[in-house]
Enzyme design. Structure first.
Site, mmCIF file in Angstrom:
data_model
loop_
_atom_site.group_PDB
_atom_site.id
_atom_site.type_symbol
_atom_site.label_atom_id
_atom_site.label_comp_id
_atom_site.label_asym_id
_atom_site.label_seq_id
_atom_site.Cartn_x
_atom_site.Cartn_y
_atom_site.Cartn_z
ATOM 1 N N LYS A 185 -25.866 16.731 -4.603
ATOM 2 C CA LYS A 185 -25.260 17.986 -5.045
ATOM 3 C C LYS A 185 -25.356 18.977 -3.900
ATOM 4 C CE LYS A 185 -26.460 21.798 -6.969
ATOM 5 N NZ LYS A 185 -25.570 22.706 -6.214
ATOM 6 N N GLU A 261 -38.509 20.248 0.553
ATOM 7 C CA GLU A 261 -38.474 20.905 1.872
ATOM 8 C C GLU A 261 -38.094 22.351 1.603
ATOM 9 O OE1 GLU A 261 -39.202 19.387 4.789
ATOM 10 O OE2 GLU A 261 -39.565 17.491 3.777
ATOM 11 N N CYS A 295 -34.780 27.831 8.095
ATOM 12 C CA CYS A 295 -36.038 27.691 7.348
ATOM 13 C C CYS A 295 -37.232 27.888 8.274
ATOM 14 C CB CYS A 295 -36.109 26.336 6.666
ATOM 15 S SG CYS A 295 -35.829 24.967 7.780
HETATM 16 P P1 NAD Z 1 -31.755 27.602 -3.296
HETATM 17 O O1 NAD Z 1 -33.111 27.131 -3.684
HETATM 18 O O2 NAD Z 1 -31.230 28.827 -3.915
HETATM 19 O O3 NAD Z 1 -30.658 26.472 -3.603
HETATM 20 C C1 NAD Z 1 -30.812 25.167 -3.090
HETATM 21 C C2 NAD Z 1 -30.068 24.197 -3.987
HETATM 22 O O4 NAD Z 1 -30.706 24.170 -5.263
HETATM 23 C C3 NAD Z 1 -28.600 24.560 -4.251
HETATM 24 O O5 NAD Z 1 -27.825 23.394 -4.227
HETATM 25 C C4 NAD Z 1 -28.648 25.141 -5.668
HETATM 26 O O6 NAD Z 1 -27.435 24.986 -6.366
HETATM 27 C C5 NAD Z 1 -29.733 24.289 -6.291
HETATM 28 N N1 NAD Z 1 -30.360 24.864 -7.484
HETATM 29 C C6 NAD Z 1 -30.428 26.161 -7.856
HETATM 30 N N2 NAD Z 1 -31.068 26.277 -9.047
HETATM 31 C C7 NAD Z 1 -31.417 25.018 -9.420
HETATM 32 C C8 NAD Z 1 -32.118 24.481 -10.523
HETATM 33 N N3 NAD Z 1 -32.568 25.258 -11.519
HETATM 34 N N4 NAD Z 1 -32.337 23.140 -10.557
HETATM 35 C C9 NAD Z 1 -31.903 22.338 -9.566
HETATM 36 N N5 NAD Z 1 -31.215 22.791 -8.502
HETATM 37 C C10 NAD Z 1 -30.977 24.118 -8.415
HETATM 38 O O7 NAD Z 1 -31.765 27.705 -1.694
HETATM 39 P P2 NAD Z 1 -30.607 28.206 -0.743
HETATM 40 O O8 NAD Z 1 -30.486 29.682 -0.918
HETATM 41 O O9 NAD Z 1 -29.419 27.352 -0.891
HETATM 42 O O10 NAD Z 1 -31.236 27.877 0.708
HETATM 43 C C11 NAD Z 1 -32.113 28.725 1.360
HETATM 44 C C12 NAD Z 1 -33.550 28.246 1.213
HETATM 45 O O11 NAD Z 1 -33.648 26.902 1.662
HETATM 46 C C13 NAD Z 1 -34.510 29.027 2.071
HETATM 47 O O12 NAD Z 1 -35.667 29.313 1.351
HETATM 48 C C14 NAD Z 1 -34.813 28.070 3.228
HETATM 49 O O13 NAD Z 1 -36.039 28.309 3.865
HETATM 50 C C15 NAD Z 1 -34.767 26.757 2.538
HETATM 51 N N6 NAD Z 1 -34.543 25.659 3.487
HETATM 52 C C16 NAD Z 1 -35.588 24.843 3.804
HETATM 53 C C17 NAD Z 1 -35.421 23.822 4.740
HETATM 54 C C18 NAD Z 1 -36.563 22.904 5.117
HETATM 55 O O14 NAD Z 1 -36.311 21.881 5.759
HETATM 56 N N7 NAD Z 1 -37.786 23.214 4.752
HETATM 57 C C19 NAD Z 1 -34.173 23.622 5.342
HETATM 58 C C20 NAD Z 1 -33.129 24.479 4.983
HETATM 59 C C21 NAD Z 1 -33.327 25.489 4.046
#
Ligand code: NAD
Length: 494
Positions: A185, A261, A295
């Protein structure tokens, strides 16, 4: 490729990809994808929800069952298929980067990086496909004992928006090399590049159901993956808040494995003996590249007292130099934030920094007269550990520069956080570098560099920055089960 010839790509794939076919969502619902540089709609995409996830998981489950073509395929052939997929992604790289420019606001350097690390991950993991070995174990008694590493089954991969291609490739490469099937997804903000990969899955020759891609919202499609009884592992990259929900859902349902992650608030430590100009430049990029949507952003920059004033002056000068604009403009260093919600969050945190007494040296506002989601390059100095901007992940072009005196002090302060994704140190003194490397509670420590994940090296978080590791050999542990087989040896042969 120049910025100019990145002009608007034709978007061919806006449907869900299930069982090697592009299909409409069962509800018939669609949702718009916006271009963050203009805040205008690019196209509508099919909105998958629980019912579509059920169909996709069923397809993935059938494709991984014993006796299926995928399950019976030689491991070396699996590796060849993954490499073929990498070749096709590389062939269509310009098109994919053009999609990422409009859906994720990626400028040239960032989309090039996103694609190349994605490809190196796919190819690295393809090499593992026929090198995943068990062990023979000398257990007590007249027995022959060995272990097998088997696929976990159906992997649900939930992606964020900041690096769509890189993250699609990491999760696909690992899952497929280990013999699993996948339901991906993508983020609702950036589904287009990932959906395009569906067409390449067919062209590469993967059997139906091995890879499925369902675009949709987190609370519906994402939650349906996390709660699904037939998903065996959720590999999630995103925020800590949602990571917790995913882990809770796993606990409430089938205790599926979770690999998380998550976010960071990573320290960068600059000692007085460091090459200041170099540290200023790398420190700048570690926060402002991709408009801070990293991140591993070095968002707590600790600078030693003796060089503090000089460092701040140079950091501010550097921040003012970078041209901000949309990816098709020539010479642009960074683009927009992903959406209005991120702009609002970043501005709220900038305001809190001002209110709590940090010195605002430059920036601090949305770029004027622009409909896109652009924020000025912002540098705060005299930031203290208790300020909100020193504690919360900002995910925007905002640098926090803090002062320290001794190595003992900075180690304690750098580790005083719930995050533990990455850290960096700049010094010419090897003893200091090793002391910092050994003391940081973080998944990665960079010395005299700040970087991003490499395919061959494990990456992941300590503390609330994550569970499990991606990349490197460690990823095999996450995506396989270990089976122990014990065979009684007839007495006369022992
Ligand atoms: P997010 O957590 O808002 O969304 C990530 C994904 O989760 C999206 O596909 C979203 O639709 C889905 N999602 C949202 N609610 C959900 C639920 N209740 N159940 C299951 N899935 C759900 O994150 P974002 O805003 O897309 O990305 C930014 C974040 O990602 C930042 O905190 C960043 O640090 C982190 N990030 C971490 C890494 C790493 O390798 N550690 C890499 C990239 C981004």
């Amino acid at each position: 490729m120049t910025a100019a010839n990145m002009a608007t790509p034709e978007i061919k794939h806006t449907q869900l990809f299930i069982n090697n076919e592009f299909v409409n969502s069962l509800s018939g619902k669609i949702f718009p994808v916006l271009n963050p540089s203009t805040a205008e709609r690019i196209c509508d995409v099919q909105e998958g929800s629980k019912a579509d996830i059920d169909v996709a998981v069923e397809a993935a489950k059938n494709a991984v069952k014993l006796g299926s073509p995928w399950r019976r395929m030689d491991a070396s052939k699996r590796g060849l298929l993954i490499n073929k997929l990498a070749d096709l992604i590389e062939r269509d790289g310009s098109h994919i980067r053009a999609i990422e420019a409009i859906e994720a606001g990626m400028v040239q350097g960032i989309s090039g990086f996103d694609l190349s690390v994605g490809l190196s991950n796919l190819r690295y993991q393809a090499g593992w496909a026929d090198k995943i070995h068990g062990k023979t174990i000398p257990i007590d008694g007249d027995y022959f004992c060995y272990t097998r590493r088997e696929p976990v089954g159906v992997v649900g991969a939930i992606l964020p928006w900041n690096f769509p291609m890189f993250l699609t490739c990491i999760k696909l490469g690992a899952a497929l090399a280990c013999g699993n099937t996948v339901v991906i997804k993508p983020s609702e903000e950036t589904p287009l590049a990932t959906l395009y990969i569906g067409s390449l899955i067919v062209e590469a020759g993967f059997p139906p159901g091995v890879v499925n891609i369902v675009s949709g919202y987190g609370k519906t499609a994402g939650a349906a993956i996390a709660e699904h009884m037939d998903v065996d592992l959720v590999s999630f990259t995103g925020s800590i808040e949602v990571g917790k929900l995913v882990q809770q859902a796993a606990g409430r349902t089938n205790l599926k494995r979770v690999c998380l992650e998550l976010g960071g608030k990573s320290p960068t430590i600059v000692f007085a003996d460091a090459d200041i100009d170099y540290a200023v430049e790398v420190g700048h990029r570690s926060v402002f590249s991709h408009s801070g949507q990293l991140c591993v952003a070095g968002s707590r920059l600790f600078v030693q007292d003796e060089i503090y004033e000089e460092f701040v002056k140079k950091a501010v000068r550097r921040a003012k130099q970078g041209k901000v604009g949309s990816p098709e403009q020539e010479g642009v260093e960074r683009g927009p934030q992903i959406n209005q919600a991120q702009v609002d969050k970043i501005i709220r945190l900038i305001e809190s920094g001002k209110k709590e007494g940090a010195i605002l040296n430059c920036g601090g506002a949305r770029v004027a007269n622009n409909k896109g989601y652009f924020i000025e390059s912002t540098v705060f100095s005299d930031v203290t550990d208790d300020m909100q901007i020193a504690k919360e992940e900002i995910f925007g072009p905002v640098q926090q520069i803090m002062r320290f005196k001794t190595i003992e002090e900075v180690i304690e302060r750098a580790n005083k956080t719930h995050y533990g994704l990455a850290s960096a140190v700049f010094t010419k003194d090897l003893d200091k570098a090793l002391t910092i490397a050994n003391s940081m509670k973080a998944g990665t420590v960079w010395v005299n560099i700040h970087g991003m994940p490499m395919a061959q090296a494990p990456q992941g978080g300590y503390k609330m920055s994550g569970i499990g590791r991606e990349c490197g050999e460690e990823i095999i542990q996450e995506y396989t089960e270990v089976k122990t087989v014990i065979i009684k040896i007839p007495e006369k042969n022992s």
